[in-house]
Write a protein that holds these residues in place. Structure first.
Motif, PDB file in Angstrom:
ATOM      1  N   SER A 125     -21.689  58.302 -14.750  1.00  0.00           N
ATOM      2  CA  SER A 125     -20.794  57.170 -14.994  1.00  0.00           C
ATOM      3  C   SER A 125     -19.901  56.904 -13.792  1.00  0.00           C
ATOM      4  O   SER A 125     -19.681  55.762 -13.406  1.00  0.00           O
ATOM      5  CB  SER A 125     -19.925  57.423 -16.228  1.00  0.00           C
ATOM      6  OG  SER A 125     -20.719  57.462 -17.362  1.00  0.00           O
ATOM      7  N   ARG A 129     -20.023  53.370 -11.509  1.00  0.00           N
ATOM      8  CA  ARG A 129     -18.853  52.489 -11.348  1.00  0.00           C
ATOM      9  C   ARG A 129     -18.687  52.025  -9.912  1.00  0.00           C
ATOM     10  O   ARG A 129     -18.014  51.050  -9.655  1.00  0.00           O
ATOM     11  CB  ARG A 129     -17.588  53.199 -11.821  1.00  0.00           C
ATOM     12  CG  ARG A 129     -17.432  53.222 -13.326  1.00  0.00           C
ATOM     13  CD  ARG A 129     -16.026  53.612 -13.724  1.00  0.00           C
ATOM     14  NE  ARG A 129     -15.691  54.948 -13.261  1.00  0.00           N
ATOM     15  CZ  ARG A 129     -15.664  56.028 -14.029  1.00  0.00           C
ATOM     16  NH1 ARG A 129     -15.933  55.921 -15.304  1.00  0.00           N
ATOM     17  NH2 ARG A 129     -15.359  57.207 -13.545  1.00  0.00           N
ATOM     18  N   ARG A 130     -19.316  52.706  -8.987  1.00  0.00           N
ATOM     19  CA  ARG A 130     -19.198  52.331  -7.572  1.00  0.00           C
ATOM     20  C   ARG A 130     -20.203  51.246  -7.172  1.00  0.00           C
ATOM     21  O   ARG A 130     -20.162  50.747  -6.063  1.00  0.00           O
ATOM     22  CB  ARG A 130     -19.371  53.578  -6.705  1.00  0.00           C
ATOM     23  CG  ARG A 130     -18.247  54.584  -7.001  1.00  0.00           C
ATOM     24  CD  ARG A 130     -18.315  55.788  -6.175  1.00  0.00           C
ATOM     25  NE  ARG A 130     -18.046  55.428  -4.786  1.00  0.00           N
ATOM     26  CZ  ARG A 130     -18.155  56.271  -3.782  1.00  0.00           C
ATOM     27  NH1 ARG A 130     -18.487  57.509  -4.021  1.00  0.00           N
ATOM     28  NH2 ARG A 130     -17.916  55.895  -2.551  1.00  0.00           N
ATOM     29  N   PRO A 132     -22.091  47.432  -7.438  1.00  0.00           N
ATOM     30  CA  PRO A 132     -21.738  46.064  -7.842  1.00  0.00           C
ATOM     31  C   PRO A 132     -22.127  45.835  -9.309  1.00  0.00           C
ATOM     32  O   PRO A 132     -23.089  46.429  -9.817  1.00  0.00           O
ATOM     33  CB  PRO A 132     -22.585  45.193  -6.903  1.00  0.00           C
ATOM     34  CG  PRO A 132     -22.865  46.072  -5.722  1.00  0.00           C
ATOM     35  CD  PRO A 132     -22.958  47.473  -6.272  1.00  0.00           C
ATOM     36  N   LYS A 133     -21.413  44.940  -9.959  1.00  0.00           N
ATOM     37  CA  LYS A 133     -21.533  44.729 -11.413  1.00  0.00           C
ATOM     38  C   LYS A 133     -22.973  44.457 -11.874  1.00  0.00           C
ATOM     39  O   LYS A 133     -23.455  45.094 -12.807  1.00  0.00           O
ATOM     40  CB  LYS A 133     -20.633  43.569 -11.826  1.00  0.00           C
ATOM     41  CG  LYS A 133     -20.614  43.313 -13.307  1.00  0.00           C
ATOM     42  CD  LYS A 133     -19.671  42.179 -13.635  1.00  0.00           C
ATOM     43  CE  LYS A 133     -19.713  41.885 -15.133  1.00  0.00           C
ATOM     44  NZ  LYS A 133     -18.828  40.769 -15.473  1.00  0.00           N
ATOM     45  N   LYS A 134     -23.672  43.534 -11.227  1.00  0.00           N
ATOM     46  CA  LYS A 134     -25.020  43.185 -11.694  1.00  0.00           C
ATOM     47  C   LYS A 134     -26.026  44.302 -11.412  1.00  0.00           C
ATOM     48  O   LYS A 134     -26.968  44.512 -12.164  1.00  0.00           O
ATOM     49  CB  LYS A 134     -25.460  41.860 -11.074  1.00  0.00           C
ATOM     50  CG  LYS A 134     -24.661  40.709 -11.648  1.00  0.00           C
ATOM     51  CD  LYS A 134     -25.119  39.380 -11.197  1.00  0.00           C
ATOM     52  CE  LYS A 134     -24.255  38.324 -11.902  1.00  0.00           C
ATOM     53  NZ  LYS A 134     -24.608  36.994 -11.577  1.00  0.00           N
ATOM     54  N   ARG A 136     -25.195  47.514 -11.406  1.00  0.00           N
ATOM     55  CA  ARG A 136     -24.870  48.524 -12.424  1.00  0.00           C
ATOM     56  C   ARG A 136     -25.431  48.096 -13.780  1.00  0.00           C
ATOM     57  O   ARG A 136     -26.029  48.894 -14.496  1.00  0.00           O
ATOM     58  CB  ARG A 136     -23.355  48.706 -12.495  1.00  0.00           C
ATOM     59  CG  ARG A 136     -22.931  49.740 -13.516  1.00  0.00           C
ATOM     60  CD  ARG A 136     -21.421  49.947 -13.556  1.00  0.00           C
ATOM     61  NE  ARG A 136     -20.718  48.726 -13.890  1.00  0.00           N
ATOM     62  CZ  ARG A 136     -19.809  48.119 -13.135  1.00  0.00           C
ATOM     63  NH1 ARG A 136     -19.456  48.646 -11.985  1.00  0.00           N
ATOM     64  NH2 ARG A 136     -19.225  47.008 -13.511  1.00  0.00           N
ATOM     65  N   CYS A 137     -25.269  46.843 -14.117  1.00  0.00           N
ATOM     66  CA  CYS A 137     -25.758  46.324 -15.404  1.00  0.00           C
ATOM     67  C   CYS A 137     -27.272  46.512 -15.512  1.00  0.00           C
ATOM     68  O   CYS A 137     -27.775  46.952 -16.540  1.00  0.00           O
ATOM     69  CB  CYS A 137     -25.389  44.845 -15.541  1.00  0.00           C
ATOM     70  SG  CYS A 137     -25.943  44.110 -17.089  1.00  0.00           S
ATOM     71  N   GLU A 140     -28.087  50.333 -15.913  1.00  0.00           N
ATOM     72  CA  GLU A 140     -27.680  50.819 -17.235  1.00  0.00           C
ATOM     73  C   GLU A 140     -28.611  50.290 -18.327  1.00  0.00           C
ATOM     74  O   GLU A 140     -29.020  51.041 -19.214  1.00  0.00           O
ATOM     75  CB  GLU A 140     -26.233  50.402 -17.532  1.00  0.00           C
ATOM     76  CG  GLU A 140     -25.223  51.188 -16.741  1.00  0.00           C
ATOM     77  CD  GLU A 140     -23.797  50.710 -16.944  1.00  0.00           C
ATOM     78  OE1 GLU A 140     -22.886  51.479 -16.634  1.00  0.00           O
ATOM     79  OE2 GLU A 140     -23.593  49.546 -17.386  1.00  0.00           O
ATOM     80  N   CYS A 156     -27.722  40.818 -18.432  1.00  0.00           N
ATOM     81  CA  CYS A 156     -26.997  40.765 -17.158  1.00  0.00           C
ATOM     82  C   CYS A 156     -26.871  39.333 -16.621  1.00  0.00           C
ATOM     83  O   CYS A 156     -26.208  39.116 -15.610  1.00  0.00           O
ATOM     84  CB  CYS A 156     -27.686  41.648 -16.127  1.00  0.00           C
ATOM     85  SG  CYS A 156     -27.806  43.382 -16.605  1.00  0.00           S
ATOM     86  N   ASN A 166     -32.365  44.762  -8.215  1.00  0.00           N
ATOM     87  CA  ASN A 166     -31.103  45.491  -8.403  1.00  0.00           C
ATOM     88  C   ASN A 166     -31.339  46.954  -8.744  1.00  0.00           C
ATOM     89  O   ASN A 166     -30.620  47.833  -8.280  1.00  0.00           O
ATOM     90  CB  ASN A 166     -30.270  44.832  -9.502  1.00  0.00           C
ATOM     91  CG  ASN A 166     -29.526  43.621  -9.003  1.00  0.00           C
ATOM     92  OD1 ASN A 166     -29.245  43.499  -7.812  1.00  0.00           O
ATOM     93  ND2 ASN A 166     -29.201  42.712  -9.903  1.00  0.00           N
TER      94      ASN A 166
END
Length: 184
Positions: A125, A129-130, A132-134, A136-137, A140, A156, A166
């Motif tokens: 986790s 968190r480090r 970029p959002k997309k 990571r999405c 995950e 996403c 990604n």
């Protein structure tokens, strides 16, 4: 020197903070894991290109779980267990192929080890968190939750091709982050 002796020595040095030994260990294990996954995927009539994702996932798990290795025990069975769990997780996510799993491996595919997942979730986790959002999405959704690429794209709000890119780039970033952490 046997592979067990060499790899175990590298792991013990890695646990003691030797960054060079850790990088060398991960490089050697990547070669072993690549051959292992290619053999398993070939038996299941799967694309060999999928072995690279499995190698990256296994190397990441070995990095995050290295504190659980007991130097008194043999090293290669510990690595093999992680590699096998990653393959099982992969097959479980790809439900369409479970029917193709040989009967003697079916029990492992349907079994679940929550202990290993719980131990690695905190470290993973923090690494995720480090990203970029997309990115990571995408990781995950597909790699951790087992969604299809199409389902991840919808969640996403990006294209399926972007999800694949990604994931590939994100796993490389995670490998780099892990390598940097071991150097400090």
């Amino acid at each position: 020197m046997t592979a067990e002796t060499e790899l175990k020595a590298l792991m013990v040095a890695s646990q003691e903070g030797d960054a060079v030994a850790h990088r060398l260990l991960l490089a050697r294990l990547s070669n072993h894991l690549r051959a292992y996954y290619k053999g398993k995927l070939a038996k299941l009539s799967r694309r060999l290109a999928e072995s690279e994702d499995l190698v990256q996932e296994a190397v990441l798990a070995i990095h995050t779980q290295r504190h659980t290795y007991d130097p008194v025990e043999l090293f290669t069975p510990w690595v093999h267990a992680i590699a096998r769990y990653k393959l099982i997780d992969f097959l479980r996510r790809d439900r369409a192929t479970i029917v193709d799993v040989p009967l003697d491996e079916a029990a492992e595919v349907t079994a679940r080890d929550d202990h290993i997942s719980a131990e690695s979730s905190f470290d993973l986790s923090r690494l995720l968190r480090r990203l970029p959002k997309k990115m990571r999405c995408s990781i995950e959704a597909v790699k951790l939750e087992g969604l299809s690429v199409a389902e991840a794209a919808e969640r996403c709000r990006i294209s399926e091709a972007s999800v694949k890119v990604n994931i590939h780039r994100g796993l490389k970033v995670l490998s780099t982050l892990i390598a940097r952490r071991t150097q400090t």
